[in-house]
Design an enzyme around this catalytic site. Structure first.
Site, PDB file in Angstrom:
ATOM      1  N   HIS A   1     -28.595  16.833-109.098  1.00 44.75           N
ATOM      2  CA  HIS A   1     -28.700  16.969-110.548  1.00 44.75           C
ATOM      3  C   HIS A   1     -28.078  18.226-111.123  1.00 44.75           C
ATOM      4  CE1 HIS A   1     -32.319  13.996-110.934  1.00 44.75           C
ATOM      5  NE2 HIS A   1     -31.277  13.473-110.308  1.00 44.75           N
TER       6      HIS A   1
ATOM      7  N   CYS B   1     -33.373  36.428 -98.614  1.00 39.71           N
ATOM      8  CA  CYS B   1     -34.151  37.662 -98.586  1.00 39.71           C
ATOM      9  C   CYS B   1     -35.587  37.265 -98.228  1.00 39.71           C
ATOM     10  CB  CYS B   1     -34.050  38.443 -99.905  1.00 39.71           C
ATOM     11  SG  CYS B   1     -34.824  37.685-101.348  1.00 39.71           S
TER      12      CYS B   1
ATOM     13  N   THR C   1     -38.335  36.714-100.064  1.00 41.76           N
ATOM     14  CA  THR C   1     -38.881  35.639-100.893  1.00 41.76           C
ATOM     15  C   THR C   1     -37.808  34.683-101.391  1.00 41.76           C
ATOM     16  OG1 THR C   1     -38.638  36.876-102.952  1.00 41.76           O
ATOM     17  CG2 THR C   1     -40.740  37.117-101.755  1.00 41.76           C
TER      18      THR C   1
ATOM     19  N   HIS D   1     -25.837  14.053-115.577  1.00 44.17           N
ATOM     20  CA  HIS D   1     -26.068  15.399-115.048  1.00 44.17           C
ATOM     21  C   HIS D   1     -24.844  16.291-115.244  1.00 44.17           C
ATOM     22  CE1 HIS D   1     -29.750  13.789-113.508  1.00 44.17           C
ATOM     23  NE2 HIS D   1     -29.082  12.881-112.806  1.00 44.17           N
TER      24      HIS D   1
ATOM     25  N   ASP E   1     -30.384  40.238 -96.983  1.00 41.21           N
ATOM     26  CA  ASP E   1     -30.795  41.626 -96.822  1.00 41.21           C
ATOM     27  C   ASP E   1     -31.528  41.718 -95.486  1.00 41.21           C
ATOM     28  OD1 ASP E   1     -33.324  40.543 -97.266  1.00 41.21           O
ATOM     29  OD2 ASP E   1     -33.801  41.846 -98.968  1.00 41.21           O
TER      30      ASP E   1
END
Length: 144
Positions: A97, A64, A66, A132, A7
């Protein structure tokens, strides 16, 4: 091929990542946004995530401010395992993993140098498989 999306808050860091990818001869497709004008991250997260889920792109990177919102949006696309990473160890472990196929970054959290190290680790670390793989299979079954 690497799918990219951001963004307006992640635009500058995405441009830096593009320079990094170009310098390393790595192919990518930029699904936007294409400026710092305010926009909605789910639009670009969805476009990049759909390219990864369809196989058009092997991996994806979304950004973005955060990294939180864009990672949540990317994870709504069936077949995507997008991990928000703030350091190279997180990127290594999510590849080893979780077989994460998308990386989310927060432009307000990590700077360009740290972002490069995270991206490099994410793109060069292989999935370990083994025990995994069973766990990733359980995650994938939750999408059904």
């Amino acid at each position: 091929m690497i799918a990219l999306g951001s963004d307006h808050g992640g635009y500058a860091l995405k441009q830096h990542i593009i320079e990094y990818l170009d310098a390393h001869g790595l192919d990518y497709r930029d699904f936007g946004c294409h400026s710092t004008e305010s926009c909605d991250y789910p639009v670009f997260a969805k476009a990049a995530a759909e390219a990864v889920a369809s196989g058009e792109c092997e991996r994806g990177i979304v950004i973005c401010t955060t990294g939180i919102g864009i990672s949540i949006a990317a994870n709504k696309v069936h077949g995507v395992r997008c991990a928000l990473c703030t350091d190279p160890l997180m990127a290594e472990m999510t590849r080893r993993h979780n077989d994460a196929n998308m990386l989310a970054l927060g432009a307000g959290i990590v700077g360009p140098n740290l972002a490069e190290a995270i991206v490099e680790t994410f793109l060069t670390t292989e999935f370990e498989g083994g025990r995994h793989a069973r766990r990733v299979g359980l995650i994938t079954a939750m999408e059904q």
